[in-house]
Scaffold this motif. Structure first.
Motif, PDB file in Angstrom:
ATOM      1  N   LEU A  98     -25.212 -23.647  -4.123  1.00  0.00           N
ATOM      2  CA  LEU A  98     -26.548 -23.380  -3.590  1.00  0.00           C
ATOM      3  C   LEU A  98     -26.470 -22.982  -2.122  1.00  0.00           C
ATOM      4  N   ALA A  99     -25.638 -23.671  -1.345  1.00  0.00           N
ATOM      5  CA  ALA A  99     -25.496 -23.338   0.075  1.00  0.00           C
ATOM      6  C   ALA A  99     -24.926 -21.936   0.250  1.00  0.00           C
ATOM      7  N   ARG A 100     -23.953 -21.546  -0.574  1.00  0.00           N
ATOM      8  CA  ARG A 100     -23.388 -20.198  -0.466  1.00  0.00           C
ATOM      9  C   ARG A 100     -24.404 -19.135  -0.866  1.00  0.00           C
ATOM     10  N   ARG A 101     -25.242 -19.464  -1.826  1.00  0.00           N
ATOM     11  CA  ARG A 101     -26.299 -18.529  -2.197  1.00  0.00           C
ATOM     12  C   ARG A 101     -27.270 -18.322  -1.044  1.00  0.00           C
ATOM     13  N   MET A 102     -27.604 -19.382  -0.352  1.00  0.00           N
ATOM     14  CA  MET A 102     -28.477 -19.263   0.814  1.00  0.00           C
ATOM     15  C   MET A 102     -27.781 -18.503   1.933  1.00  0.00           C
ATOM     16  N   ARG A 103     -26.456 -18.706   2.088  1.00  0.00           N
ATOM     17  CA  ARG A 103     -25.727 -17.972   3.123  1.00  0.00           C
ATOM     18  C   ARG A 103     -25.744 -16.477   2.844  1.00  0.00           C
ATOM     19  N   ARG A 104     -25.527 -16.086   1.593  1.00  0.00           N
ATOM     20  CA  ARG A 104     -25.564 -14.655   1.269  1.00  0.00           C
ATOM     21  C   ARG A 104     -26.912 -14.044   1.620  1.00  0.00           C
ATOM     22  N   LEU A 105     -27.986 -14.770   1.288  1.00  0.00           N
ATOM     23  CA  LEU A 105     -29.320 -14.243   1.577  1.00  0.00           C
ATOM     24  C   LEU A 105     -29.545 -14.122   3.079  1.00  0.00           C
ATOM     25  N   MET A 106     -29.132 -15.132   3.843  1.00  0.00           N
ATOM     26  CA  MET A 106     -29.340 -15.074   5.284  1.00  0.00           C
ATOM     27  C   MET A 106     -28.533 -13.948   5.917  1.00  0.00           C
ATOM     28  N   ARG A 107     -27.333 -13.720   5.449  1.00  0.00           N
ATOM     29  CA  ARG A 107     -26.541 -12.613   5.979  1.00  0.00           C
ATOM     30  C   ARG A 107     -27.163 -11.270   5.633  1.00  0.00           C
ATOM     31  N   ASP A 108     -27.674 -11.127   4.420  1.00  0.00           N
ATOM     32  CA  ASP A 108     -28.334  -9.876   4.043  1.00  0.00           C
ATOM     33  C   ASP A 108     -29.569  -9.635   4.896  1.00  0.00           C
ATOM     34  N   VAL A 109     -30.325 -10.692   5.152  1.00  0.00           N
ATOM     35  CA  VAL A 109     -31.512 -10.559   6.003  1.00  0.00           C
ATOM     36  C   VAL A 109     -31.101 -10.161   7.409  1.00  0.00           C
ATOM     37  N   GLY A 110     -30.043 -10.781   7.940  1.00  0.00           N
ATOM     38  CA  GLY A 110     -29.596 -10.460   9.286  1.00  0.00           C
ATOM     39  C   GLY A 110     -29.136  -9.027   9.436  1.00  0.00           C
ATOM     40  N   GLU A 111     -28.459  -8.499   8.415  1.00  0.00           N
ATOM     41  CA  GLU A 111     -27.982  -7.119   8.489  1.00  0.00           C
ATOM     42  C   GLU A 111     -29.127  -6.114   8.544  1.00  0.00           C
ATOM     43  N   GLU A 112     -30.255  -6.473   7.957  1.00  0.00           N
ATOM     44  CA  GLU A 112     -31.394  -5.554   7.942  1.00  0.00           C
ATOM     45  C   GLU A 112     -32.194  -5.575   9.231  1.00  0.00           C
ATOM     46  N   LEU A 113     -31.910  -6.507  10.123  1.00  0.00           N
ATOM     47  CA  LEU A 113     -32.654  -6.578  11.383  1.00  0.00           C
ATOM     48  C   LEU A 113     -32.158  -5.568  12.408  1.00  0.00           C
ATOM     49  N   THR A 114     -31.035  -4.929  12.142  1.00  0.00           N
ATOM     50  CA  THR A 114     -30.469  -3.981  13.111  1.00  0.00           C
ATOM     51  C   THR A 114     -30.851  -2.539  12.803  1.00  0.00           C
ATOM     52  N   SER A 115     -31.685  -2.322  11.802  1.00  0.00           N
ATOM     53  CA  SER A 115     -32.070  -0.963  11.434  1.00  0.00           C
ATOM     54  C   SER A 115     -33.487  -0.972  10.884  1.00  0.00           C
ATOM     55  N   HIS A 116     -33.932   0.203  10.470  1.00  0.00           N
ATOM     56  CA  HIS A 116     -35.265   0.303   9.867  1.00  0.00           C
ATOM     57  C   HIS A 116     -35.251  -0.359   8.500  1.00  0.00           C
ATOM     58  N   THR A 117     -36.202  -1.252   8.262  1.00  0.00           N
ATOM     59  CA  THR A 117     -36.272  -2.004   7.011  1.00  0.00           C
ATOM     60  C   THR A 117     -37.564  -1.663   6.289  1.00  0.00           C
ATOM     61  N   PRO A 118     -37.489  -0.998   5.136  1.00  0.00           N
ATOM     62  CA  PRO A 118     -38.710  -0.722   4.372  1.00  0.00           C
ATOM     63  C   PRO A 118     -39.368  -2.020   3.897  1.00  0.00           C
ATOM     64  N   VAL A 119     -40.654  -1.941   3.680  1.00  0.00           N
ATOM     65  CA  VAL A 119     -41.391  -3.120   3.231  1.00  0.00           C
ATOM     66  C   VAL A 119     -40.876  -3.590   1.875  1.00  0.00           C
ATOM     67  N   GLU A 120     -40.518  -2.655   0.994  1.00  0.00           N
ATOM     68  CA  GLU A 120     -40.041  -3.029  -0.334  1.00  0.00           C
ATOM     69  C   GLU A 120     -38.768  -3.855  -0.254  1.00  0.00           C
ATOM     70  N   ARG A 121     -37.861  -3.477   0.655  1.00  0.00           N
ATOM     71  CA  ARG A 121     -36.615  -4.235   0.776  1.00  0.00           C
ATOM     72  C   ARG A 121     -36.877  -5.620   1.347  1.00  0.00           C
ATOM     73  N   ALA A 122     -37.735  -5.711   2.335  1.00  0.00           N
ATOM     74  CA  ALA A 122     -38.062  -7.021   2.900  1.00  0.00           C
ATOM     75  C   ALA A 122     -38.743  -7.908   1.865  1.00  0.00           C
ATOM     76  N   ALA A 123     -39.643  -7.316   1.059  1.00  0.00           N
ATOM     77  CA  ALA A 123     -40.314  -8.086   0.011  1.00  0.00           C
ATOM     78  C   ALA A 123     -39.315  -8.557  -1.054  1.00  0.00           C
ATOM     79  N   ALA A 124     -38.276  -7.748  -1.315  1.00  0.00           N
ATOM     80  CA  ALA A 124     -37.251  -8.162  -2.282  1.00  0.00           C
ATOM     81  C   ALA A 124     -36.490  -9.386  -1.771  1.00  0.00           C
TER      82      ALA A 124
END
Length: 433
Positions: free
Chosen positions: A184-210
């Motif tokens: 469960l912790a690794r699953r949360m880590r993957r999500l947090m890393r994916d979210v962090g990578e999207e903060l450095t570029s343009h993020t469409p609303v659909e991707r953020a909602a996903a």
């Protein structure tokens, strides 16, 4: 030092060969329960053939099949409920056989009385067994003889099942629960890393909602971990191989509670980013420098989540010490990056104050994550839960608590302030630390 499970590939794959996976089946709940139930039911039938007058005493293996559980505690409680259900049904059937015969209205009355009696004697899932026993006994010619044969076979099955789990003590399922917590912790880590990578570029609303939907699906993972943890808690109760069962249960339970809180905060964080993406559909969410700082911060917090999970689930003192050092390092690095990201966010808001409240909310969510993973906060929470659990156990079962302490040679329980280290299981041939 490489911690067990701390650097596993997040992309999946066990990394095990076929032979290793085959050997791991010994620790699989389904395989273990299937083999144990089969052996106990067969033994119960053999014993019943010797002791019962019935030509095919199938009630005995049926009872053994039902009462043999994956833990000793659940086996004892199930045996008691099963025997109570059968005895209650037999007594009701004997009473009805004396007063009335078998007809449609007497059958209806006996079913009603049996179901009500099952609720009164608190046999839980065996309430229908009360009615089944009563109907089977009432429907035969020699009601009394059949009744006591059924009671005898039930007792044989329950005793054989109980002795089977006493002689062949069920496994302690702490390892399986620990693996589910780490997953469960690794699953949360993957999500947090994916979210962090999207903060450095343009993020469409659909991707953020996903990402928000993925964070919401963490609730299903928490439910699965909770089920595995309940099984581990039952395996620690009344288990002679475990000396500090209460401490084991509290450490694992409070660890899962912390991850559950972090999952809620992570869901709020992804909602904040989704709202920000809606407001900035034609531009980047943050300036490049701010986005890079936030990406680094989320990555460090994600690593701290896994280090925390390894810490609360590890079963050796050496690994616990290494995990505690790793967690302290991750939290220290995250705290320094947090200060830098906060200054960059403040400077950006001062220049462009649009959606300033979302920037503040994002930083507040990260602060909550760091606070939940803090070692001092964790130790205080663990101490409070130990005090509460010990007090409730003494109030609920004072005589059982006193007998257990006398059996283990404990004169007077003392509560020490717990550390973040997870207690170790007692192993034969090794000195228990």
């Amino acid at each position: 030092m490489r911690l067990p499970g701390a650097n596993k590939d997040d992309k999946g794959g066990s990394g095990k060969g076929p032979l290793t996976e085959l050997l791991d089946l010994r620790h699989d709940v389904t395989v273990t329960q299937t083999l144990r139930s089969t052996a106990a039911a067969t033994l119960a039938y053999i014993v019943a053939l010797w002791l019962s007058s019935e030509p095919a005493p199938l009630t005995a293996p049926l009872t053994a099949l039902l009462v043999v559980q994956v833990t000793l505690y659940s086996t004892i409680t199930t045996s008691i409920r099963r025997v109570n259900a059968v005895v209650a049904g037999v007594l009701i059937a004997i009473g009805f056989s004396v007063l009335v015969g078998l007809s449609w209205w007497s059958l209806a009355l006996i079913i009603l009385a049996s179901l009500l009696a099952g609720r009164l004697v608190r046999v839980n899932e065996f309430v229908p067994e009360v009615a089944i026993s009563a109907m089977l006994v009432l429907g035969v010619t020699h009601a009394a003889g059949t009744a006591w044969d059924r009671v005898l076979e039930t007792l044989i099955g329950a005793v054989v099942g109980l002795l089977f789990n006493v002689v062949f003590v069920p496994p302690v399922w702490v390892g399986a629960a620990g693996e589910s917590i780490e997953d469960l912790a690794r699953r949360m880590r993957r999500l947090m890393r994916d979210v962090g990578e999207e903060l450095t570029s343009h993020t469409p609303v659909e991707r953020a909602a996903a990402r928000l939907r993925e964070a919401r699906r963490l609730d299903n993972g928490i439910a699965d971990v909770d089920a595995a943890l309940r099984q581990a808690e039952d395996s620690l109760r009344l288990n002679p191989r475990v000396k500090e069962g209460l401490l084991h249960r509290v450490v694992l339970r409070t660890g899962l509670d912390t991850l559950e809180i972090c999952a809620v905060v992570l869901r709020v964080l992804t909602r904040t980013i989704t709202d920000l993406a809606k407001e900035r559909q034609d531009e980047d969410l943050f300036a490049p420098e701010v986005g890079s700082a936030l990406e680094e911060l989320l990555s460090q917090v994600a690593d701290a989540l896994v280090s925390f999970a390894v810490l609360v689930t590890t079963q050796t003192s050496e690994a616990a010490e290494a995990a505690e050092d790793r967690l302290a390092g991750d939290l220290g690095a995250a705290a320094a990056t947090r200060e830098r990201a906060a200054h960059l966010l403040l400077e950006g808001v001062q220049r462009h104050p649009r959606q300033w409240q979302l920037h503040g909310a994002l930083l507040s969510d990260i602060d909550r994550l760091l606070d939940e993973l803090d070692t001092d906060h964790r130790s205080q929470r663990l101490m409070e839960e130990l005090d509460r659990s010990t007090r409730e156990q003494r109030e609920r079962h004072p005589q059982l608590t006193a007998f257990t302490q006398w059996l283990r040679g404990v004169k007077r329980p003392t509560m020490k302030r717990p550390t973040m280290k997870r207690p170790t299981l007692k192993r034969p041939g090794k000195r228990h630390r």
